[in-house]
Design a protein around this motif. Structure first.
Motif, PDB file in Angstrom:
ATOM      1  N   LEU A  12      60.919 -36.121 -30.904  1.00  0.00           N
ATOM      2  CA  LEU A  12      61.731 -34.905 -30.937  1.00  0.00           C
ATOM      3  C   LEU A  12      61.093 -33.848 -31.838  1.00  0.00           C
ATOM      4  O   LEU A  12      61.095 -32.655 -31.522  1.00  0.00           O
ATOM      5  N   PHE A  13      60.545 -34.304 -32.965  1.00  0.00           N
ATOM      6  CA  PHE A  13      59.887 -33.365 -33.868  1.00  0.00           C
ATOM      7  C   PHE A  13      58.698 -32.708 -33.173  1.00  0.00           C
ATOM      8  O   PHE A  13      58.516 -31.491 -33.232  1.00  0.00           O
ATOM      9  N   LEU A  14      57.875 -33.514 -32.490  1.00  0.00           N
ATOM     10  CA  LEU A  14      56.693 -32.973 -31.828  1.00  0.00           C
ATOM     11  C   LEU A  14      57.059 -32.013 -30.705  1.00  0.00           C
ATOM     12  O   LEU A  14      56.479 -30.929 -30.576  1.00  0.00           O
ATOM     13  N   SER A  15      58.033 -32.417 -29.877  1.00  0.00           N
ATOM     14  CA  SER A  15      58.404 -31.548 -28.756  1.00  0.00           C
ATOM     15  C   SER A  15      59.095 -30.281 -29.250  1.00  0.00           C
ATOM     16  O   SER A  15      58.884 -29.185 -28.699  1.00  0.00           O
ATOM     17  N   GLY A  16      59.902 -30.405 -30.304  1.00  0.00           N
ATOM     18  CA  GLY A  16      60.545 -29.217 -30.874  1.00  0.00           C
ATOM     19  C   GLY A  16      59.526 -28.262 -31.477  1.00  0.00           C
ATOM     20  O   GLY A  16      59.626 -27.037 -31.317  1.00  0.00           O
ATOM     21  N   PHE A  17      58.521 -28.814 -32.153  1.00  0.00           N
ATOM     22  CA  PHE A  17      57.458 -27.982 -32.712  1.00  0.00           C
ATOM     23  C   PHE A  17      56.672 -27.297 -31.602  1.00  0.00           C
ATOM     24  O   PHE A  17      56.349 -26.103 -31.690  1.00  0.00           O
ATOM     25  N   ALA A  18      56.369 -28.040 -30.539  1.00  0.00           N
ATOM     26  CA  ALA A  18      55.638 -27.457 -29.410  1.00  0.00           C
ATOM     27  C   ALA A  18      56.418 -26.296 -28.795  1.00  0.00           C
ATOM     28  O   ALA A  18      55.854 -25.246 -28.469  1.00  0.00           O
ATOM     29  N   LEU A  19      57.733 -26.478 -28.657  1.00  0.00           N
ATOM     30  CA  LEU A  19      58.568 -25.410 -28.099  1.00  0.00           C
ATOM     31  C   LEU A  19      58.545 -24.180 -29.003  1.00  0.00           C
ATOM     32  O   LEU A  19      58.433 -23.049 -28.517  1.00  0.00           O
ATOM     33  N   SER A  20      58.645 -24.393 -30.315  1.00  0.00           N
ATOM     34  CA  SER A  20      58.632 -23.254 -31.236  1.00  0.00           C
ATOM     35  C   SER A  20      57.306 -22.495 -31.158  1.00  0.00           C
ATOM     36  O   SER A  20      57.283 -21.260 -31.190  1.00  0.00           O
ATOM     37  N   GLN A  21      56.205 -23.236 -31.034  1.00  0.00           N
ATOM     38  CA  GLN A  21      54.896 -22.578 -30.943  1.00  0.00           C
ATOM     39  C   GLN A  21      54.724 -21.856 -29.615  1.00  0.00           C
ATOM     40  O   GLN A  21      54.136 -20.769 -29.560  1.00  0.00           O
ATOM     41  N   ALA A  22      55.238 -22.439 -28.550  1.00  0.00           N
ATOM     42  CA  ALA A  22      55.188 -21.768 -27.251  1.00  0.00           C
ATOM     43  C   ALA A  22      55.996 -20.475 -27.277  1.00  0.00           C
ATOM     44  O   ALA A  22      55.565 -19.438 -26.754  1.00  0.00           O
ATOM     45  N   TRP A  23      57.174 -20.524 -27.907  1.00  0.00           N
ATOM     46  CA  TRP A  23      58.006 -19.317 -28.015  1.00  0.00           C
ATOM     47  C   TRP A  23      57.251 -18.218 -28.768  1.00  0.00           C
ATOM     48  O   TRP A  23      57.207 -17.063 -28.325  1.00  0.00           O
ATOM     49  N   LEU A  24      56.664 -18.572 -29.901  1.00  0.00           N
ATOM     50  CA  LEU A  24      55.937 -17.580 -30.687  1.00  0.00           C
ATOM     51  C   LEU A  24      54.723 -17.051 -29.927  1.00  0.00           C
ATOM     52  O   LEU A  24      54.509 -15.835 -29.836  1.00  0.00           O
ATOM     53  N   TYR A  25      53.938 -17.967 -29.380  1.00  0.00           N
ATOM     54  CA  TYR A  25      52.676 -17.563 -28.751  1.00  0.00           C
ATOM     55  C   TYR A  25      52.911 -16.706 -27.510  1.00  0.00           C
ATOM     56  O   TYR A  25      52.226 -15.690 -27.312  1.00  0.00           O
ATOM     57  N   PHE A  26      53.867 -17.079 -26.685  1.00  0.00           N
ATOM     58  CA  PHE A  26      54.087 -16.346 -25.441  1.00  0.00           C
ATOM     59  C   PHE A  26      55.060 -15.183 -25.593  1.00  0.00           C
ATOM     60  O   PHE A  26      55.352 -14.486 -24.622  1.00  0.00           O
ATOM     61  N   ASN A  27      55.560 -14.985 -26.795  1.00  0.00           N
ATOM     62  CA  ASN A  27      56.254 -13.740 -27.120  1.00  0.00           C
ATOM     63  C   ASN A  27      55.397 -12.882 -28.050  1.00  0.00           C
ATOM     64  O   ASN A  27      55.892 -11.948 -28.679  1.00  0.00           O
ATOM     65  N   TRP A  28      54.121 -13.245 -28.118  1.00  0.00           N
ATOM     66  CA  TRP A  28      53.109 -12.449 -28.801  1.00  0.00           C
ATOM     67  C   TRP A  28      53.444 -12.253 -30.280  1.00  0.00           C
ATOM     68  O   TRP A  28      53.415 -11.158 -30.816  1.00  0.00           O
ATOM     69  N   ARG A  29      53.756 -13.374 -30.911  1.00  0.00           N
ATOM     70  CA  ARG A  29      53.925 -13.442 -32.352  1.00  0.00           C
ATOM     71  C   ARG A  29      52.896 -14.421 -32.918  1.00  0.00           C
ATOM     72  O   ARG A  29      52.318 -15.220 -32.176  1.00  0.00           O
ATOM     73  N   GLU A  30      52.699 -14.362 -34.211  1.00  0.00           N
ATOM     74  CA  GLU A  30      51.715 -15.252 -34.830  1.00  0.00           C
ATOM     75  C   GLU A  30      52.211 -16.690 -34.761  1.00  0.00           C
ATOM     76  O   GLU A  30      53.321 -16.998 -35.185  1.00  0.00           O
ATOM     77  N   ALA A  31      51.367 -17.572 -34.240  1.00  0.00           N
ATOM     78  CA  ALA A  31      51.734 -18.977 -34.074  1.00  0.00           C
ATOM     79  C   ALA A  31      50.756 -19.862 -34.826  1.00  0.00           C
ATOM     80  O   ALA A  31      49.531 -19.649 -34.768  1.00  0.00           O
ATOM     81  N   LEU A  32      51.288 -20.854 -35.533  1.00  0.00           N
ATOM     82  CA  LEU A  32      50.457 -21.772 -36.300  1.00  0.00           C
ATOM     83  C   LEU A  32      49.448 -22.492 -35.422  1.00  0.00           C
ATOM     84  O   LEU A  32      48.327 -22.785 -35.844  1.00  0.00           O
ATOM     85  N   VAL A  33      49.807 -22.756 -34.182  1.00  0.00           N
ATOM     86  CA  VAL A  33      48.953 -23.526 -33.282  1.00  0.00           C
ATOM     87  C   VAL A  33      47.626 -22.825 -33.009  1.00  0.00           C
ATOM     88  O   VAL A  33      46.637 -23.467 -32.654  1.00  0.00           O
ATOM     89  N   THR A  34      47.559 -21.500 -33.195  1.00  0.00           N
ATOM     90  CA  THR A  34      46.295 -20.788 -32.982  1.00  0.00           C
ATOM     91  C   THR A  34      45.273 -21.093 -34.074  1.00  0.00           C
ATOM     92  O   THR A  34      44.114 -20.699 -33.946  1.00  0.00           O
ATOM     93  N   ARG A  35      45.709 -21.783 -35.130  1.00  0.00           N
ATOM     94  CA  ARG A  35      44.783 -22.156 -36.200  1.00  0.00           C
ATOM     95  C   ARG A  35      44.493 -23.659 -36.206  1.00  0.00           C
ATOM     96  O   ARG A  35      43.880 -24.178 -37.144  1.00  0.00           O
TER      97      ARG A  35
END
Length: 402
Positions: free
Chosen positions: A83-106
């Motif tokens: 749940l932690f991993l999937s929730g984190f993935a969702l949060s990063q997808a939301w940020l990245y595809f709404n053109w906000r800074e996402a931790l996953v880009t690093r």
């Protein structure tokens, strides 16, 4: 002095200008040399970035699939990790595809890319003397991976497909919660499997063009924007030297990694904003992107779920100008919800920003992210119209606020 057409062809002689590749470094060298020949003080700013958006997409979807897999394992504690991993993935997808800074880009998979910066200080400017206007003319010079998702038909549904994918990921998290906390029915199980399959298919569709065909040449997207930014800078610099725009600092910002997620422009903003004249209160930004086909367009709105509105005085001024006879046959206003522009960070920062591109009659950008984006098919008229409009906007702004 080399003509705009010459610079366009020189950039397009490279097979591509993919971010953090040897071709990007050669393009940066060529651009730095060209800017110096026009009298600019040039700086190359390095930053870290994934080489393409494929790396980011694989991290996001990989984390989501790992989370679903752990949830389906049946163990309560393991399921909570899922749940932690999937929730984190969702949060990063939301940020990245709404053109906000996402931790996953690093995340791992980083490479070195460079932004090319050229600056023209006002003539006879004394160090410490007040700058009356700071003009940033921005255009990314990197080229895009080939993508099957950018045909004219797919462009029209691109935003909707991103929103659907975010919803499917959210559904995956909800179903994982249900399954982990006791809802281990076959319906939930197979629904989670369907979510996983959908995400795998989206990852394949989103990156297969790049994996099989590499990068586009990027003639329209965005060699035309680079040429327009430099030509506008040249005109403004000549006007400043002639005394028409005294105290104007002109800066050309040519970011890389736009096609990764506008990461080069974000790196520039973070590094340089503190050094802008008067804390940025005298700064305006004009972004040029994809001006090789269609009609010059003043962008009013972008964004995916979160809408980014260009409701600022600079865009308002441009809209007023394109209603006048000098520009009305050549320019229009419009919206662009297929990906976004480097200017997104500057809009979010509250700066006066104008974004210029060229759109076809159906609101699409012809040939972007496609193998057909080559110099032979470029129409230079929107590019020159963008230079004319940008020059007029800066001069009108200067008269209004100085």
């Amino acid at each position: 002095m080399p003509s705009p057409h010459f610079l366009l062809n020189e950039l397009c002689r490279l097979p591509h200008r993919g971010s953090a590749t040897p071709n990007e470094r050669e393009a940066a060298r060529l651009l730095a040399e060209h800017l110096r020949s026009r009298g600019a003080a040039v700086r190359l700013d390095a930053f870290s970035t994934p080489q393409t958006y494929a790396t980011v997409v694989y991290w996001i979807i990989g984390l989501m699939l790992a989370g679903i897999g752990l949830a389906l394992s049946g163990g309560f504690l393991v399921g909570q990790l899922g749940l932690f991993l999937s929730g984190f993935a969702l949060s990063q997808a939301w940020l990245y595809f709404n053109w906000r800074e996402a931790l996953v880009t690093r995340f791992p998979g980083q490479h070195r890319a460079v932004n090319v910066l050229g600056t023209w200080a006002p003539p006879n400017n004394v160090p410490g003397e007040s700058i009356r206007l700071h003009v940033i003319l921005m255009a990314h010079y990197d080229t895009a991976p080939v993508s099957v998702l950018y045909s004219p038909k797919q462009q029209k549904t691109f935003r909707a497909s991103l929103i659907v994918s975010l919803c499917v990921m959210a559904l995956g998290v909800i179903l994982s919660v249900v399954y982990t906390f006791g809802g281990t029915s076959s319906i939930v199980f197979w629904s989670l499997c369907a979510v996983a399959l959908y995400l795998v298919v989206q990852a394949v569709l989103g990156t297969i063009g790049y994996l099989t065909k590499g990068y586009t040449n990027g003639a329209s997207d965005n060699a035309t924007g680079v040429v327009a930014a430099i030509e506008t800078a040249d005109r403004l610099q000549r006007a400043t030297q002639a005394g028409a725009l005294p105290g104007t600092l002109v800066e050309v910002v040519l970011p890389s990694a736009e096609e990764v997620g506008m990461l080069g422009s974000l790196a520039y903003l973070k590094k340089n904003r503190a050094n802008w004249p008067d804390g940025g209160r005298k700064t305006i930004v004009i972004n040029f992107d994809t001006l090789g086909a269609g009609k010059l367009t003043v962008i009013e709105q972008t964004g995916t779920v979160e809408v980014i509105r260009y409701t600022n005085a600079l865009t308002d001024l441009a809209r007023q100008l394109i209603d006048q006879p000098a520009f009305s046959p050549r320019a229009q206003s419009g919206r662009w919800h297929t990906a976004d522009f480097d200017s997104v960070w500057f809009v979010r920062a509250g700066l006066p920003v104008l974004a210029l591109c060229a759109l076809d009659t159906d609101g699409t950008m012809p040939r972007i992210h496609r193998p057909e984006d080559v110099p032979e098919l470029v129409d230079e008229q929107p590019m020159y119209a963008a230079v004319d409009l940008a020059e007029a906007v800066v001069k009108h702004w200067y008269k209004q606020f100085n």
